[in-house]
Write a protein that holds these residues in place. Sequence first.
Motif, PDB file in Angstrom:
ATOM      1  N   TYR A   5       0.848  -1.180   0.000  1.00  0.00           N
ATOM      2  CA  TYR A   5       0.000   0.000   0.000  1.00  0.00           C
ATOM      3  C   TYR A   5       0.883   1.228   0.000  1.00  0.00           C
ATOM      4  CZ  TYR A   5      -3.494  -3.444   1.080  1.00  0.00           C
ATOM      5  OH  TYR A   5      -4.311  -4.539   1.004  1.00  0.00           O
ATOM      6  N   ARG A   6       0.535   2.167  -0.864  1.00  0.00           N
ATOM      7  CA  ARG A   6       1.278   3.426  -0.952  1.00  0.00           C
ATOM      8  C   ARG A   6       0.286   4.575  -0.900  1.00  0.00           C
ATOM      9  NH1 ARG A   6       5.962   3.527  -5.209  1.00  0.00           N
ATOM     10  NH2 ARG A   6       6.699   4.998  -3.668  1.00  0.00           N
ATOM     11  N   ILE A   7       0.749   5.694  -0.377  1.00  0.00           N
ATOM     12  CA  ILE A   7      -0.084   6.880  -0.301  1.00  0.00           C
ATOM     13  C   ILE A   7       0.065   7.656  -1.603  1.00  0.00           C
ATOM     14  CG2 ILE A   7      -0.427   9.074   0.897  1.00  0.00           C
ATOM     15  CD1 ILE A   7       0.543   7.604   3.459  1.00  0.00           C
ATOM     16  N   LEU A   8      -1.068   8.053  -2.150  1.00  0.00           N
ATOM     17  CA  LEU A   8      -1.112   8.841  -3.373  1.00  0.00           C
ATOM     18  C   LEU A   8      -1.488  10.270  -3.004  1.00  0.00           C
ATOM     19  CD1 LEU A   8      -3.239   6.243  -5.281  1.00  0.00           C
ATOM     20  CD2 LEU A   8      -0.945   6.902  -5.963  1.00  0.00           C
ATOM     21  N   CYS A   9      -0.737  11.244  -3.509  1.00  0.00           N
ATOM     22  CA  CYS A   9      -1.030  12.646  -3.257  1.00  0.00           C
ATOM     23  C   CYS A   9      -1.677  13.246  -4.501  1.00  0.00           C
ATOM     24  CB  CYS A   9       0.228  13.421  -2.886  1.00  0.00           C
ATOM     25  SG  CYS A   9      -0.135  15.166  -2.575  1.00  0.00           S
ATOM     26  N   LEU A  10      -2.949  13.608  -4.365  1.00  0.00           N
ATOM     27  CA  LEU A  10      -3.687  14.185  -5.482  1.00  0.00           C
ATOM     28  C   LEU A  10      -3.618  15.703  -5.514  1.00  0.00           C
ATOM     29  CD1 LEU A  10      -4.765  11.267  -5.317  1.00  0.00           C
ATOM     30  CD2 LEU A  10      -6.832  12.162  -6.350  1.00  0.00           C
ATOM     31  N   SER A  11      -2.833  16.288  -4.644  1.00  0.00           N
ATOM     32  CA  SER A  11      -2.622  17.733  -4.708  1.00  0.00           C
ATOM     33  C   SER A  11      -1.626  18.070  -5.805  1.00  0.00           C
ATOM     34  CB  SER A  11      -2.161  18.267  -3.348  1.00  0.00           C
ATOM     35  OG  SER A  11      -3.214  18.118  -2.412  1.00  0.00           O
ATOM     36  N   HIS A  12      -1.037  17.041  -6.399  1.00  0.00           N
ATOM     37  CA  HIS A  12      -0.155  17.194  -7.560  1.00  0.00           C
ATOM     38  C   HIS A  12      -0.948  16.792  -8.800  1.00  0.00           C
ATOM     39  CE1 HIS A  12       3.564  17.659  -5.190  1.00  0.00           C
ATOM     40  NE2 HIS A  12       2.902  16.925  -4.314  1.00  0.00           N
ATOM     41  N   ASP A  13      -0.575  17.322  -9.930  1.00  0.00           N
ATOM     42  CA  ASP A  13      -1.255  17.006 -11.179  1.00  0.00           C
ATOM     43  C   ASP A  13      -0.217  16.681 -12.252  1.00  0.00           C
ATOM     44  OD1 ASP A  13      -3.068  16.663 -13.186  1.00  0.00           O
ATOM     45  OD2 ASP A  13      -3.720  18.750 -13.271  1.00  0.00           O
ATOM     46  N   PRO A  14      -0.027  15.398 -12.563  1.00  0.00           N
ATOM     47  CA  PRO A  14      -0.758  14.231 -12.080  1.00  0.00           C
ATOM     48  C   PRO A  14      -0.341  13.840 -10.660  1.00  0.00           C
ATOM     49  CG  PRO A  14       0.954  13.521 -13.587  1.00  0.00           C
ATOM     50  CD  PRO A  14       0.980  15.030 -13.583  1.00  0.00           C
ATOM     51  N   ALA A  15      -1.139  12.951 -10.066  1.00  0.00           N
ATOM     52  CA  ALA A  15      -0.883  12.482  -8.701  1.00  0.00           C
ATOM     53  C   ALA A  15       0.490  11.829  -8.610  1.00  0.00           C
ATOM     54  CB  ALA A  15      -1.963  11.474  -8.295  1.00  0.00           C
ATOM     55  N   ILE A  16       1.078  11.903  -7.417  1.00  0.00           N
ATOM     56  CA  ILE A  16       2.356  11.240  -7.161  1.00  0.00           C
ATOM     57  C   ILE A  16       2.179  10.247  -6.021  1.00  0.00           C
ATOM     58  CG2 ILE A  16       3.717  13.226  -7.952  1.00  0.00           C
ATOM     59  CD1 ILE A  16       4.293  13.779  -4.920  1.00  0.00           C
ATOM     60  N   THR A  17       3.093   9.284  -5.933  1.00  0.00           N
ATOM     61  CA  THR A  17       3.097   8.373  -4.793  1.00  0.00           C
ATOM     62  C   THR A  17       4.130   8.858  -3.792  1.00  0.00           C
ATOM     63  OG1 THR A  17       4.648   6.899  -5.926  1.00  0.00           O
ATOM     64  CG2 THR A  17       2.316   6.339  -6.068  1.00  0.00           C
ATOM     65  N   VAL A  18       3.774   8.756  -2.531  1.00  0.00           N
ATOM     66  CA  VAL A  18       4.693   9.087  -1.447  1.00  0.00           C
ATOM     67  C   VAL A  18       5.622   7.884  -1.269  1.00  0.00           C
ATOM     68  CG1 VAL A  18       4.799   9.664   1.008  1.00  0.00           C
ATOM     69  CG2 VAL A  18       2.971  10.594  -0.407  1.00  0.00           C
ATOM     70  N   GLU A  19       6.860   8.128  -0.919  1.00  0.00           N
ATOM     71  CA  GLU A  19       7.877   7.078  -0.903  1.00  0.00           C
ATOM     72  C   GLU A  19       7.575   5.878  -0.018  1.00  0.00           C
ATOM     73  OE1 GLU A  19      11.907   8.359  -0.412  1.00  0.00           O
ATOM     74  OE2 GLU A  19      11.547  10.141  -1.616  1.00  0.00           O
ATOM     75  N   ALA A  20       7.005   6.083   1.146  1.00  0.00           N
ATOM     76  CA  ALA A  20       6.801   4.983   2.091  1.00  0.00           C
ATOM     77  C   ALA A  20       5.876   3.914   1.521  1.00  0.00           C
ATOM     78  CB  ALA A  20       6.234   5.524   3.398  1.00  0.00           C
ATOM     79  N   GLU A  21       6.141   2.659   1.907  1.00  0.00           N
ATOM     80  CA  GLU A  21       5.288   1.536   1.543  1.00  0.00           C
ATOM     81  C   GLU A  21       4.788   0.886   2.827  1.00  0.00           C
ATOM     82  OE1 GLU A  21       7.508  -1.127  -0.965  1.00  0.00           O
ATOM     83  OE2 GLU A  21       7.462   0.268  -2.650  1.00  0.00           O
ATOM     84  N   TYR A  22       3.563   0.367   2.787  1.00  0.00           N
ATOM     85  CA  TYR A  22       2.942  -0.241   3.950  1.00  0.00           C
ATOM     86  C   TYR A  22       2.454  -1.630   3.576  1.00  0.00           C
ATOM     87  CZ  TYR A  22       2.979   4.676   5.178  1.00  0.00           C
ATOM     88  OH  TYR A  22       3.386   5.963   5.414  1.00  0.00           O
TER      89      TYR A  22
END
Length: 139
Positions: A5-22
């Motif tokens: 599981y990764r966190i996606l940041c939609l405040s960027h266009d296009p969305a980016i993934t945050v580095e941490a993995e869960y």
Amino acid sequence: MSSIYRILCLSHDPAITVEAEYDRPETAAAAITAGVDGHARCDLLIGRYSYPLIEVGCPPTTGPQRIGQHRCYPHSAPEWVDVAWLRILAAVHQSGTERMRALARESRLGCWSWERLRRLRDELSIDLSELAGQSGEAP
């Protein structure tokens, strides 16, 4: 096959993934609740990957720590949707009739606005240029 599981940041266009993995969705949701460095006021989602992305979750929107950060209706548990449904919903927003778009807005898919789907285009493998020029909402 296990998922990450990764966190996606939609405040960027296009969305980016945050580095941490869960290794668990609850851990990713807890990280969002606790605050992600550099993304304090961002629109964050959880991506479930078995490479490729297979499901996207909207974290709980209730509670004081999420006020003003969610971009959908209030819910106290993550709202998960399969990527295939998000692709279909994106197609409805792009080339469906106004009635189809109205039904999509009224559905239980309230977390998945056109703006969110558009920002997820790379993660969802949606080529907006294929849909440009058709009736519906502009890319």
